[in-house]
Design a protein around this motif. Structure first.
Motif: not given
Length: 190
Positions: A151-158, A161-164, A182-185
């Motif tokens: 349903a969703c992805f709790m991520s560190h936003c590396g 991971s962001t691209l995947e 933080y920029i990716n977020q």
């Protein structure tokens, strides 16, 4: 990290062409991209399931069998990458939040995630959420994010991971840890 950024700055000014794991639809309008940087992504760590590449830990593929038994769009996938560290208080708060949410979840808790052993605490948590939560030390993330039960992805936003997550159209819950995360977020949220 500071040295890496300085070296990158020098490289941008001296190289004829730099290939970048991004894509223009993501970057345009967000920042000024030097003309010698060519976005050619997204390049994912593994384009072919069952052939992991570039991972530090052995993947626990039993989570895919568990995901197969879950309803569509019902599981929160939680992973914080290979570098993020939580103190025990953050770790405990997240476990209690997951428990109180009543939601299904798959959580990749890699060795050393808190810098200390949490074996007893984690065992008690597992018994309390048995049946609706699964904890593995490392998950086959591209395959997990492509699964219909997520349903969703709790991520560190590396960046990987962001691209995947973006490649699979998965909504994010962002919890950046350091550096570009933080920029990716900001990219994800905007």
């Amino acid at each position: 990290m500071f040295k890496l950024i300085l070296n990158f700055g020098a490289t941008v000014n001296t190289e004829e062409l730099i290939l970048c794991n991004s894509f223009s639809g993501l970057e345009m309008g967000k920042c000024i991209v030097p003309p010698n940087i060519l976005p050619i992504g997204p390049l994912l760590a593994s384009q072919e399931f069952k052939k992991p590449k570039g991972y530090f830990w052995k993947e626990n593929t039993s989570c895919i069998t568990w995901l197969d038994k879950q309803p569509p769009n019902s599981v929160i996938y939680i992973a914080f990458g290979s570098l993020a560290m939580f103190d025990h208080c953050q770790f405990e708060e997240l476990t209690l939040g997951l428990e109180l949410s009543g939601k299904r979840f798959l959580w990749a808790v890699r060795p050393g995630f808190t810098g200390e052993e949490n074996v007893g605490f984690l065992a008690r948590f597992r018994s309390r959420v048995e049946g609706r939560g699964m904890i593995v030390s490392w998950a086959p993330q591209p395959q997990v994010l492509a699964h219909c039960s997520i349903a969703c992805f709790m991520s560190h936003c590396g960046w990987n991971s962001t691209l995947e997550g973006l490649a699979n159209g998965v909504p994010f819950l962002c919890w950046p840890y350091f550096a570009e995360q933080y920029i990716n977020q900001g990219y994800i949220c905007d």
